[in-house]
Scaffold this motif. Structure first.
Motif, PDB file in Angstrom:
ATOM      1  N   GLY A 173      41.295  33.546  47.950  1.00  0.00           N
ATOM      2  CA  GLY A 173      42.073  33.485  46.720  1.00  0.00           C
ATOM      3  C   GLY A 173      42.841  34.767  46.426  1.00  0.00           C
ATOM      4  O   GLY A 173      43.217  35.514  47.322  1.00  0.00           O
ATOM      5  N   LYS A 174      43.037  35.011  45.148  1.00  0.00           N
ATOM      6  CA  LYS A 174      43.818  36.180  44.732  1.00  0.00           C
ATOM      7  C   LYS A 174      43.055  37.479  44.960  1.00  0.00           C
ATOM      8  O   LYS A 174      43.655  38.539  45.081  1.00  0.00           O
ATOM      9  N   PRO A 186      42.481  38.816  39.840  1.00  0.00           N
ATOM     10  CA  PRO A 186      43.649  38.638  38.968  1.00  0.00           C
ATOM     11  C   PRO A 186      44.144  37.193  38.954  1.00  0.00           C
ATOM     12  O   PRO A 186      44.329  36.591  40.010  1.00  0.00           O
ATOM     13  N   GLY A 187      44.275  36.655  37.767  1.00  0.00           N
ATOM     14  CA  GLY A 187      44.791  35.298  37.623  1.00  0.00           C
ATOM     15  C   GLY A 187      43.801  34.194  37.906  1.00  0.00           C
ATOM     16  O   GLY A 187      44.171  33.034  37.939  1.00  0.00           O
ATOM     17  N   GLU A 188      42.530  34.515  38.122  1.00  0.00           N
ATOM     18  CA  GLU A 188      41.513  33.496  38.376  1.00  0.00           C
ATOM     19  C   GLU A 188      40.397  33.659  37.355  1.00  0.00           C
ATOM     20  O   GLU A 188      39.751  34.698  37.300  1.00  0.00           O
ATOM     21  N   ALA A 189      40.178  32.645  36.567  1.00  0.00           N
ATOM     22  CA  ALA A 189      39.241  32.735  35.447  1.00  0.00           C
ATOM     23  C   ALA A 189      37.782  32.893  35.859  1.00  0.00           C
ATOM     24  O   ALA A 189      37.021  33.560  35.178  1.00  0.00           O
ATOM     25  N   GLY A 215      31.607  32.667  38.895  1.00  0.00           N
ATOM     26  CA  GLY A 215      30.607  32.714  37.840  1.00  0.00           C
ATOM     27  C   GLY A 215      31.249  32.740  36.475  1.00  0.00           C
ATOM     28  O   GLY A 215      32.414  32.433  36.312  1.00  0.00           O
ATOM     29  N   LYS A 216      30.475  33.184  35.503  1.00  0.00           N
ATOM     30  CA  LYS A 216      30.984  33.263  34.135  1.00  0.00           C
ATOM     31  C   LYS A 216      31.497  34.676  33.853  1.00  0.00           C
ATOM     32  O   LYS A 216      31.451  35.539  34.723  1.00  0.00           O
TER      33      LYS A 216
END
Length: 137
Positions: free
Chosen positions: A118-119, A31-34, A59-60
């Motif tokens: 991270g998140k 969540p919140g990380e592209a 990754g993508k």
């Protein structure tokens, strides 16, 4: 003849174990990380210690999967001590098939889960009560 029959019957459970499918991978965006994804199927709580085991990758949009190319970035394995806000580095995996390392519970704990995982780490800690509790090796 009887020895062959016994050997054949004893080997059947081994065939069943060998034929068991590999656990699925369900990569979801953190969540919140592209560009960060976590494997929802790998996420679990160690029954012995209460540590949350997590793997993430960058990754993508399609996310990382088995045989994820090394050029896309490694899959990182963590154990999270949510109550203490500490994490343990359990290594990197470039193919999606690495399990937990031997004696992983003895790894050094480092401060700040969100700084490493991270998140996705924050999400794992928030969900730890609903995660499967598993006797891990």
């Amino acid at each position: 003849m009887q020895k062959r029959l016994v050997a054949c019957l004893l080997s059947l459970p081994m065939l069943v174990l060998a034929a068991t499918p590999v656990v699925a991978e369900t990569w979801k965006p953190a969540p919140g990380e592209a560009k960060t994804f976590y494997d929802a199927d790998f996420l679990r709580v160690d029954e012995k210690t209460g540590l949350v085991v997590l793997r993430i990758a960058e990754g993508k949009g399609g996310g990382p999967y088995k045989a994820w190319p090394a050029g896309k970035g490694p899959i990182m394995l963590f154990a999270l001590d949510c109550a203490a806000d500490k994490w343990m580095d359990l290594g990197m995996d470039f193919a999606g098939d690495k399990g937990l390392p031997k004696n992983w519970r003895q790894e050094a704990k480092v401060d700040d889960i969100s700084g490493a995982a991270g998140k996705a780490g924050k999400l794992a800690c928030e969900a730890r009560e609903s995660l499967p509790k598993t006797p891990l090796p």
